[in-house]
Write an enzyme that holds these catalytic residues in place. Structure first.
Site, short mmCIF file in Angstrom:
data_model
loop_
_atom_site.label_atom_id
_atom_site.label_comp_id
_atom_site.label_asym_id
_atom_site.label_seq_id
_atom_site.Cartn_x
_atom_site.Cartn_y
_atom_site.Cartn_z
CG ASP A 133 -0.09 -6.61 1.64
OD1 ASP A 133 0.08 -5.97 0.31
OD2 ASP A 133 -0.64 -7.54 0.94
CD GLU A 188 0.01 -0.14 -1.41
OE1 GLU A 188 -0.79 -0.78 -0.61
OE2 GLU A 188 0.58 -0.93 -2.23
CG ASP A 242 -3.72 -7.72 -5.29
OD1 ASP A 242 -2.18 -8.44 -4.91
OD2 ASP A 242 -4.01 -6.76 -4.80
C1 GLC Z 1 -3.12 -8.23 -1.20
C2 GLC Z 1 -2.24 -8.52 -1.73
C3 GLC Z 1 -1.76 -9.14 -1.84
C4 GLC Z 1 -2.54 -10.42 -0.82
C5 GLC Z 1 -3.87 -9.95 -0.40
C6 GLC Z 1 -4.21 -10.26 1.27
O1 GLC Z 1 -4.51 -7.75 -2.67
O2 GLC Z 1 -1.38 -7.60 -2.48
O3 GLC Z 1 -1.01 -10.08 -2.65
O4 GLC Z 1 -2.49 -11.63 -0.85
O5 GLC Z 1 -3.50 -8.46 0.22
O6 GLC Z 1 -3.21 -10.16 1.85
#
Ligand code: GLC
Length: 825
Positions: free
Chosen positions: A434, A437, A510
């Site tokens: 995650d 980017e 998200d």
């Molecule tokens: C980001 C991710 C989400 C995750 C969060 C905490 O917002 O996109 O899926 O739950 O981080 O790690």
């Protein structure tokens, strides 16, 4: 010779200036754009007149005396075009295309008074002598793509290199598809979009850019499709007739003007050839096709167990549970919170014995902390990214102040991959990448001047930004593959660039618990699938906000037919498990998740067709009937594989909805009614029904419902046969489901051919491959027979035990190696 032709597309120039600073005020803009105010206008240089062609192997060089264009014949359908303003090409390197296909291709190079022409069996590339316009035509000389302006560029005085531009004619009825996860209409005609990986929490419809950059689009015009893959990792833009309805442009803030023209004539050919360049997803572990349950975050350990028990008690199938950032010690990657997860190995083993795989999140930000071994190692080995003047790239993410590994360095990737050994040893089966980017709180991402090793082809963050996440998940996948020996790893990533599908599945980031987002997600998944990324899914239910029971259930229904099926929600939301909304929702959610499991062999076979042959798993209607212009604007219905058509219910309270079925005959999955395609039908959609149709002639394989994949040995496979009076082929792929033995041909690819007339229905089976499934037989269910059978012959033997059901379906059993079945009136 540089040719400073006046800008034939002044809007583009305007847009470029606007892009340079999106917050620019109107007066400031006029000031900037007015040379009288003493500000130098942007000077674009255009290709001049090609005076020369030189062939070196499959490469042909054209030059105007200063700038050059390289044309490579990659395959008979794929031609690569590259521009160099001063005839010095960069060394060929691409993260998207690790290797160009290297089979020799026959082509000719021809010179006439008007043009140079490079021709393969399928496509001609024309280089016009008058103005260096480059165009493409098919073997019938039908022009599919032509420059509207010669390729052009503009010097970048700050960073060196060039801004590069290509502008083509946009035809009146031309439609555009692709570009990955853009949250806008499926048909991109009239849009201008940007590629720059962005953490876009709670994005809205039309928000751009989002998490991934896939610089590949498909054009369909007059029933002929072609693709353009602009393999440029810099911030890039696509304009599909937005500024000038007669022009399509793609341009980038740096790098080379380099694109692949991929000829169709069908969209499917284009997608397959795009996969030929950028690769497909490896076969996933079978369990990854099951249902996944996620949340930010399930902790402590006991909560995880409660959730796991909840699935088993409610008899709702589930294969995996995710641990979001709170499983770590102070959000330090590769650690466990001693407070919440004192004995992870034991917990994971207990989950495994109940049939759950554990997937953990790993982010790129490494906490600056000299008492933390990952940071210390990375620091000692100089693996973290640096700014232009050698300062470390630092930014705040979940753990606080962080530094970030340079995943574009192969040595860093190998190190990162090895960091997973503990997690694998602890029993983790999958990794979720995650924030790659890369996302940084406050500033959004890294500054442009951060340096990257870029596999030896060094560059600033301008060049590496869009591939950073892909290289992170590549390191993850390769590391896991090494640690897990011969077992297939499961990985999921948020950011990516073309080719990321070789290493990972993706989710759409998200999203929001709203009906609008259900619609956006439906489009995003179809678009991702046609853009090379078939293994994709949305956060079912919506990440932020609260869905009601109806929205959640409709999302589960759509998610049943997403190649990747996972429910996920933000930390501040209410409970979000499939039973959280009570009845009737729990039962309906169960029914659909069970359906997911029943259809796993079908999905697995569609996955094989993706992996091996480059077919997308989800296919928008336009992919079935690109000749019908009205289909260019359909974005609700899609097929899952090529046999099952889905039309999600995307609005609250809908008791019925219109569904378009492509030409041919279809069966309503629920009622078995046969309906004619080529038109719309009104279909009832009470809460427990989502429209599902099966193509006549299909053989849909089905497993018994299990609470998780592999819960029990499969004793027989059900084959649902749908009568057809024309011939239809179906496939079933089988193998061990968890090893790479398929790479050594240990798999079985079965082909079923169904054909019928008023007197009989025949089903033939042929097989290829070295795998032998353990089960002995098939359970046939024949649907839609227009006659009552008097006899069923299987490989010449008469079947005597036939169950006749009230709905005029017929069931019988026969060993799995049959060759020929005849059902006779
Ligand atoms: C980001 C991710 C989400 C995750 C969060 C905490 O917002 O996109 O899926 O739950 O981080 O790690």
């Amino acid at each position: 010779m540089e040719n400073n032709v006046p800008n034939p597309n002044p809007e583009l120039l305007t847009a470029k200036l606007l892009e340079a600073d999106e917050t620019i005020a109107d007066e400031e803009f006029h000031h900037l754009n007015n040379p009288a105010d003493g500000i130098k206008p942007i000077v674009k240089k255009y290709l001049g007149v090609p005076n020369h062609a030189k062939q070196v192997g499959n490469k042909i060089y054209f030059t105007d005396g200063d700038a050059s264009v390289e044309v490579i014949v990659v395959t008979k359908e794929i031609i690569r075009v590259r521009l160099s303003p001063h005839s010095v090409f960069l060394e060929d390197f691409s993260y998207a295309v690790p290797q160009l296909p290297n089979k020799p291709v026959e082509f000719t190079l021809l010179e006439t008074d008007l043009e140079f022409r490079v021709s393969t069996e399928a496509v001609n590339c024309h280089i016009r002598k008058a103005d260096f316009f480059i165009s493409f035509s098919d073997k019938d000389e039908h022009v599919t793509s032509t420059d509207a302006v010669p390729m052009h560029w503009e010097e970048n005085t700050q960073f060196g290199g060039y801004y590069v531009f290509c502008t083509k004619t946009c035809y009146d009825k031309e439609s555009f598809f692709g570009l990955g996860d853009k949250a806008t209409e499926l048909n991109l005609r009239g849009k201008r979009l940007k590629n720059w990986n962005t953490d876009a929490y709670s994005y809205s419809f039309n928000q751009d850019p989002l998490y991934r950059s896939i610089p590949f689009y498909i054009s369909v015009n007059e029933n002929i499709a072609h693709g353009i893959f602009f393999d440029n990792t810099f911030k890039a833009y696509f304009d599909f007739g937005a500024e000038d309805r007669t022009k399509t442009s793609f341009f980038a803030d740096g790098g080379e003007l380099q694109y692949y023209y991929i000829h169709g004539p069908h969209m499917m050919d284009v997608v397959k050839n795009y996969h030929l360049l950028t690769g497909t997803h490896p076969m996933p572990p079978l369990w990854a096709l099951g249902y996944h349950q996620c949340r930010w975050s399930y902790y402590p350990e006991n909560k995880v167990k409660v959730i796991a028990n909840g699935f088993r008690q409610n008899r709702i199938p589930c294969d995996s549970i995710y641990l979001d950032i709170d499983y770590m010690d102070g959000y330090r990657c590769f650690t466990w919170s001693p407070k919440y997860f004192p004995n992870p190995k034991k917990m994971i083993a207990e989950l495994a014995s109940a049939g759950f795989k554990t997937v953990v999140i790993i982010d790129p930000g490494i906490r600056v902390d000299d008492n933390y071994w990952v940071f210390k190692e990375g620091k000692e080995k100089k693996y973290f990214c640096r700014r232009s003047d050698d300062y470390f790239m630092e930014g705040h993410v979940w753990p606080g102040r962080c530094q970030f590994p340079d995943f574009t360095n192969p040595e860093v990737r190998a190190w990162w991959g090895d960091l997973f050994d503990d997690l694998v040893e602890t029993g983790v089966a999958g990794v979720w990448n995650d924030m790659n980017e890369p996302a940084v709180f406050g500033s959004g991402t890294f500054p442009d001047d951060v340096r990257h090793q870029y596999d030896g082809y060094r560059g600033s963050h301008r060049k590496a930004h869009n591939v950073y996440g892909m290289q992170m998940v590549r390191a993850t996948y390769e590391g896991l593959r090494k640690q897990m020996k011969n077992k297939r790893p499961f990985t999921i990533t948020r950011a990516g660039y073309s080719g990321v599908q070789r290493y990972s599945s993706v989710w759409t980031g998200d999203n929001v618990a709203s009906w609008e987002h259900l619609k956006i997600g439906n489009i995003q998944l179809q678009r991702l699938s046609t853009s090379g990324i078939s293994f994709c899914g949305t956060d079912i239910g919506g990440f932020s906000g609260e869905p009601d029971g109806e929205l959640f259930t409709r999302w589960i229904q759509m998610g049943t037919f997403s190649p990747f099926m996972r429910a996920h929600s933000a930390g501040d939301t209410k409970e979000r498990e499939p039973w959280s909304f009570g009845e009737p929702f729990t039962s309906i959610n169960r029914k659909f998740i069970e359906l997911r499991y029943r259809l796993i062999p079908y999905l697995y076979s569609a996955f094989w067709e993706h992996h091996r042959y480059g077919f997308p798993i989800l296919r928008p209607v336009v992919m079935h009937e690109q000749g019908e212009v009205s289909n260019h604007f359909r974005q609700d219905e899609f097929t899952y594989g090529d046999k099952i058509l889905i039309c999600p219910v995307l609005d609250a309270g809908l008791q019925s909805r219109r569904v378009y079925l492509p030409k041919g005959k279809w069966y309503n999955w629920w009622t078995l009614e046969m309906v004619e395609g080529g038109k719309e039908h009104v279909v009832a959609t009470p809460l427990d029904i989502m429209p599902i149709f099966v193509k006549a002639g299909s053989v849909i394989p089905e497993y018994p419902v299990m609470q998780y994949t592999g819960e029990r040995e499969i004793e027989e496979v059900k084959l649902n046969i749908y009568y057809s009076d024309y011939e239809v082929n179906s496939f079933l792929f089988e193998d061990y489901g968890e090893t790479f033995a398929y790479e050594q041909d240990i798999y079985l690819e079965k082909k079923f051919v169904v054909n019928g007339d008023a007197q009989r229905l025949t089903i033939k089976q042929t097989m290829e491959g070295l795998y032998t499934p353990r089960y002995e037989g098939y359970h046939f269910k024949v649907n839609g027979l227009p006659f009552a059978p008097t006899k069923i012959l299987a490989d010449g033997k008469e079947i005597t035990e036939i169950a006749v059901n009230a709905d005029k379906t017929y069931e019988f059993k026969f060993p799995k190696n049959f060759k020929h079945i005849e059902i006779i009136k």
